[in-house]
Design an enzyme around this catalytic site. Structure first.
Site, short mmCIF file in Angstrom:
data_model
loop_
_atom_site.label_atom_id
_atom_site.label_comp_id
_atom_site.label_asym_id
_atom_site.label_seq_id
_atom_site.Cartn_x
_atom_site.Cartn_y
_atom_site.Cartn_z
N GLU A 199 0.84 -1.20 0.00
CA GLU A 199 0.00 0.00 0.00
C GLU A 199 0.87 1.25 0.00
OE1 GLU A 199 -1.85 1.31 3.89
OE2 GLU A 199 -1.90 -0.86 4.18
N CYS A 257 -3.19 -4.07 4.43
CA CYS A 257 -2.06 -4.88 4.90
C CYS A 257 -2.18 -6.37 4.60
CB CYS A 257 -1.89 -4.70 6.41
SG CYS A 257 -1.52 -3.01 6.92
N HIS A 312 -1.47 -10.56 12.49
CA HIS A 312 -1.05 -9.24 12.04
C HIS A 312 -0.66 -8.39 13.25
CE1 HIS A 312 -0.74 -5.61 9.73
NE2 HIS A 312 -1.70 -5.02 10.42
#
Length: 349
Positions: free
Chosen positions: A81, A113, A235
């Site tokens: 990104e 992400c 994450h």
């Protein structure tokens, strides 16, 4: 057909800045900031390092560990990104930088992400369809945080690459499970240099809901429980969230801690959970069962059930390890940080 990870590689910039250094520059309480996010320091790319250069380095190491020739690669997908170009793909640059053939599928993928993990899933489909023999999936980001804003304390820089195939596997990806919804937790408009986060939306409705949804969905479909896994990787926007979501799901800290890297390099966005997986692969024994859950704002998660093979140990030392990269560091102050991030620039004449 068994499909999975043939090789992997990573790149973490040498330069680091302590979160304490940033807090002092803005007059914040450094101890309070550390306790909020549990991030001690973060990786900072040098002036000539960006998501493209990092992707190249990570991919080269992935090919070395895989023992795969560039001519055998049939696809390269990059998740990011923070593309250097608004219109020019990273994946096409990788084709020439890595010496791949022209007859390859190439695309840049986007979903905040989690695009790097989407790249892995898409490559798995091409391998299973016998359309390609091997593919390279990359997660690479130079994460952005507005100076003085709290996001600046946690955003980091790094890349990771995985060679996906069906032979000579270091780890088999046995199952995947998606979970997604329209959740406005974090965004950046095209004309804005820095992202905006939706405050209360970033936690429960976004990160926790989607990671729990994907993890539980995967375990329910497979009839597995947290105690069936040796490692759990989530994450890592900060070091608190993955530990908390692990507790909510029933995973003990000792299964989560080996994959946490955010405390030393910051949130590397598309490389975040996948760098955690790479770190786990460096210590896992053959037959280890791993659950990995990525997350992308907007919002969605991908859950993976991965099992290591007998070939894993022989591949670890073929390229630089995450452990070695974490130790290889040079600290900079906040003024150099601003310079390297191109936040301040010299104006000539």
């Amino acid at each position: 057909m068994a499909v999975g990870i043939v090789g992997w590689g990573a790149y973490i910039p040498r330069y680091r800045i302590k979160t304490r250094e940033i807090a002092e520059a803005w007059g914040d309480d450094a101890l309070r900031i550390r306790d909020m996010y549990l991030v001690e320091e973060k990786a900072v790319g040098y002036i000539d390092e960006d998501p493209v250069t990092m992707a190249v380095e990570a991919s080269r190491d992935a090919l070395i560990r895989a023992g795969v020739k560039p001519s055998e690669v049939g696809a390269v997908f990059a998740g990011t990104e923070s593309k250097p170009y608004a219109v020019k793909p990273i994946s096409s640059i990788l084709i020439d930088a890595l010496g791949l053939n022209r007859q390859v599928y190439s695309v840049d993928m986007e979903f905040a992400c989690k695009a790097g993990s989407d790249a892995i899933i898409n490559l798995m489909g091409l391998v299973k369809a016998n359309s390609i023999k091997y593919g390279i999936a990359v997660g690479t980001d130079s994460s952005q945080g507005e100076p003085g804003e709290h996001l600046e304390y946690t955003v980091g820089t790094g890349a990771v690459a995985y060679v996906i195939g069906s032979s000579n596997l270091a780890a088999e990806i046995k199952y995947t499970y998606p979970y997604a919804s329209d959740t406005p937790d974090f965004w950046r408009r095209d004309s804005s240099p820095y992202p905006v986060h939706g405050e209360g939306f970033t936690g429960e409705p976004a990160y926790f809901k989607h990671i729990i949804g994907a993890a539980k969905g995967l375990m329910d479909e497979l009839g597995m429980k947290p105690n069936d896994f040796d490692y759990a990787v989530f994450h890592q926007p900060n070091a608190r969230f993955p530990v908390r979501v692990a507790q909510m799901l029933g995973f003990p800290l000792e299964k989560v801690k080996p994959g946490i890297v955010v405390d030393l390099i910051g949130n590397t966005y598309n490389a975040s959970a996948l760098l955690g997986l790479a770190k786990v692969l460096e210590e896992a024994k053959p037959g280890a069962k791993i659950i990995v859950v990525t997350f992308g704002s907007g919002a969605g998660s991908n859950a993976f059930y991965i099992e290591t093979t007998d070939q894993l140990p022989g591949k670890v030392k073929l390229a630089r390890t995450i452990g070695e990269m974490l130790e290889d560091k040079v600290y900079i102050d906040y003024s150099l940080y601003l310079k390297y991030r191109k936040i301040i620039k010299m104006i000539h004449g």
